[in-house]
Design a protein around this motif. Structure first.
Motif, PDB file in Angstrom:
ATOM      1  N   SER A   7      75.398  27.830  59.559  1.00  0.00           N
ATOM      2  CA  SER A   7      73.944  27.820  59.620  1.00  0.00           C
ATOM      3  C   SER A   7      73.508  28.030  61.058  1.00  0.00           C
ATOM      4  N   SER A   8      72.333  28.583  61.228  1.00  0.00           N
ATOM      5  CA  SER A   8      71.799  28.787  62.570  1.00  0.00           C
ATOM      6  C   SER A   8      71.697  27.456  63.298  1.00  0.00           C
ATOM      7  N   SER A   9      71.276  26.421  62.578  1.00  0.00           N
ATOM      8  CA  SER A   9      71.114  25.108  63.198  1.00  0.00           C
ATOM      9  C   SER A   9      72.438  24.557  63.712  1.00  0.00           C
ATOM     10  N   SER A  10      73.512  24.718  62.950  1.00  0.00           N
ATOM     11  CA  SER A  10      74.791  24.189  63.419  1.00  0.00           C
ATOM     12  C   SER A  10      75.279  24.953  64.651  1.00  0.00           C
ATOM     13  N   LEU A  11      74.985  26.241  64.727  1.00  0.00           N
ATOM     14  CA  LEU A  11      75.350  27.019  65.907  1.00  0.00           C
ATOM     15  C   LEU A  11      74.530  26.589  67.124  1.00  0.00           C
ATOM     16  N   VAL A  12      73.251  26.287  66.907  1.00  0.00           N
ATOM     17  CA  VAL A  12      72.396  25.821  68.000  1.00  0.00           C
ATOM     18  C   VAL A  12      72.874  24.460  68.496  1.00  0.00           C
ATOM     19  N   VAL A  13      73.183  23.539  67.570  1.00  0.00           N
ATOM     20  CA  VAL A  13      73.663  22.214  67.970  1.00  0.00           C
ATOM     21  C   VAL A  13      74.973  22.335  68.734  1.00  0.00           C
ATOM     22  N   GLN A  65      77.688  21.753  73.905  1.00  0.00           N
ATOM     23  CA  GLN A  65      78.587  22.298  74.924  1.00  0.00           C
ATOM     24  C   GLN A  65      77.903  22.442  76.280  1.00  0.00           C
ATOM     25  N   GLU A  66      76.642  22.860  76.264  1.00  0.00           N
ATOM     26  CA  GLU A  66      75.959  23.207  77.516  1.00  0.00           C
ATOM     27  C   GLU A  66      75.092  22.081  78.091  1.00  0.00           C
ATOM     28  N   ALA A  67      74.416  21.313  77.229  1.00  0.00           N
ATOM     29  CA  ALA A  67      73.486  20.287  77.717  1.00  0.00           C
ATOM     30  C   ALA A  67      73.289  19.194  76.666  1.00  0.00           C
ATOM     31  N   LEU A  77      65.327  15.168  67.644  1.00  0.00           N
ATOM     32  CA  LEU A  77      65.904  16.504  67.507  1.00  0.00           C
ATOM     33  C   LEU A  77      67.134  16.467  66.604  1.00  0.00           C
ATOM     34  N   ALA A  78      67.956  15.428  66.738  1.00  0.00           N
ATOM     35  CA  ALA A  78      69.134  15.277  65.881  1.00  0.00           C
ATOM     36  C   ALA A  78      68.706  15.163  64.420  1.00  0.00           C
ATOM     37  N   TYR A  79      67.651  14.422  64.157  1.00  0.00           N
ATOM     38  CA  TYR A  79      67.129  14.254  62.798  1.00  0.00           C
ATOM     39  C   TYR A  79      66.704  15.607  62.222  1.00  0.00           C
ATOM     40  N   LEU A  80      65.976  16.371  63.023  1.00  0.00           N
ATOM     41  CA  LEU A  80      65.495  17.686  62.586  1.00  0.00           C
ATOM     42  C   LEU A  80      66.642  18.660  62.338  1.00  0.00           C
ATOM     43  N   LEU A  81      67.549  18.775  63.300  1.00  0.00           N
ATOM     44  CA  LEU A  81      68.664  19.722  63.174  1.00  0.00           C
ATOM     45  C   LEU A  81      69.613  19.320  62.052  1.00  0.00           C
ATOM     46  N   ARG A  82      69.867  18.026  61.922  1.00  0.00           N
ATOM     47  CA  ARG A  82      70.743  17.531  60.853  1.00  0.00           C
ATOM     48  C   ARG A  82      70.146  17.855  59.479  1.00  0.00           C
ATOM     49  N   GLU A 107      80.576  20.038  59.221  1.00  0.00           N
ATOM     50  CA  GLU A 107      80.980  18.637  59.102  1.00  0.00           C
ATOM     51  C   GLU A 107      81.202  18.023  60.477  1.00  0.00           C
ATOM     52  N   LYS A 108      81.827  18.765  61.353  1.00  0.00           N
ATOM     53  CA  LYS A 108      82.091  18.278  62.707  1.00  0.00           C
ATOM     54  C   LYS A 108      80.770  18.026  63.449  1.00  0.00           C
ATOM     55  N   ILE A 109      79.847  18.972  63.360  1.00  0.00           N
ATOM     56  CA  ILE A 109      78.544  18.843  64.018  1.00  0.00           C
ATOM     57  C   ILE A 109      77.781  17.648  63.451  1.00  0.00           C
ATOM     58  N   LEU A 110      77.751  17.524  62.121  1.00  0.00           N
ATOM     59  CA  LEU A 110      77.055  16.397  61.487  1.00  0.00           C
ATOM     60  C   LEU A 110      77.659  15.068  61.942  1.00  0.00           C
ATOM     61  N   SER A 111      78.969  14.995  61.989  1.00  0.00           N
ATOM     62  CA  SER A 111      79.654  13.767  62.411  1.00  0.00           C
ATOM     63  C   SER A 111      79.318  13.403  63.850  1.00  0.00           C
ATOM     64  N   ILE A 112      79.270  14.397  64.733  1.00  0.00           N
ATOM     65  CA  ILE A 112      78.927  14.140  66.137  1.00  0.00           C
ATOM     66  C   ILE A 112      77.511  13.586  66.243  1.00  0.00           C
ATOM     67  N   LEU A 113      76.567  14.193  65.527  1.00  0.00           N
ATOM     68  CA  LEU A 113      75.184  13.719  65.562  1.00  0.00           C
ATOM     69  C   LEU A 113      75.082  12.299  65.009  1.00  0.00           C
ATOM     70  N   GLU A 114      75.812  12.029  63.927  1.00  0.00           N
ATOM     71  CA  GLU A 114      75.773  10.703  63.304  1.00  0.00           C
ATOM     72  C   GLU A 114      76.428   9.640  64.180  1.00  0.00           C
ATOM     73  N   GLU A 115      77.454  10.005  64.915  1.00  0.00           N
ATOM     74  CA  GLU A 115      78.084   9.065  65.843  1.00  0.00           C
ATOM     75  C   GLU A 115      77.165   8.773  67.029  1.00  0.00           C
ATOM     76  N   LYS A 116      76.509   9.815  67.532  1.00  0.00           N
ATOM     77  CA  LYS A 116      75.625   9.666  68.689  1.00  0.00           C
ATOM     78  C   LYS A 116      74.358   8.884  68.333  1.00  0.00           C
ATOM     79  N   PHE A 117      73.888   9.059  67.088  1.00  0.00           N
ATOM     80  CA  PHE A 117      72.669   8.394  66.637  1.00  0.00           C
ATOM     81  C   PHE A 117      72.942   7.677  65.304  1.00  0.00           C
TER      82      PHE A 117
END
Length: 145
Positions: A31-37, A42-44, A52-57, A77-87
């Motif tokens: 998905s475009s969102s997972s690529l953006v996340v 990686q960058e910032a 933002l995590a809520y919206l992108l997730r 799955e990896k992106i979702l897990s990172i967001l869920e761990e961070k928040f």
């Protein structure tokens, strides 16, 4: 950018095109969102707030929900897990998916133009432009149109 968006060109930092990220395998396109996340992480990573995590997730889960068999790619799955761990205060996935499913088929308050533009995809070979849009609706809603 298109001519109508030229004034925004100086604000564009990077263009992420999911079609260019596809490796040609049978793996589902990200998905475009997972690529953006992924790019932001990686960058910032400090730019990702809970809001933002809520919206992108939600966007990633919607993409997964709209695919057959609710498949989530390894990257998603990896992106979702990172967001869920961070928040950790983010609502459970099942809750988000439930709300998305309820609203997906509920056309109240939405014009037909908004429905058509929601998932609009344009294809052009330079001379001919074709617009394709996906509209989800129940049979009951279709009968009333």
């Amino acid at each position: 950018l298109d001519s109508e968006d030229k004034s925004l060109e100086s604000a564009v930092v990077k263009v992420i095109n999911p079609d260019e990220q596809c490796d040609g395998s049978l793996e589902l396109q990200a998905s475009s969102s997972s690529l953006v996340v992924k790019e932001i992480l990686q960058e910032a990573p400090e730019l990702i707030t809970q809001q933002l995590a809520y919206l992108l997730r939600g966007s990633i889960l919607f993409k997964c929900m709209s695919l057959e068999a609710d498949r989530i790619t390894e990257q998603q799955e990896k992106i979702l897990s990172i967001l869920e761990e961070k928040f950790p205060d983010l609502p459970p996935r099942e809750e988000i998916i439930s709300v998305l499913q309820e609203t997906q088929f509920n056309p109240q308050g939405i014009s037909i133009e908004e429905v058509m533009l929601k998932d609009l995809k344009e294809i052009s070979d330079g001379e001919i432009k074709v617009a394709i849009s996906t509209v989800y609706m129940t049979l009951e809603v279709r009968r009333n149109l």
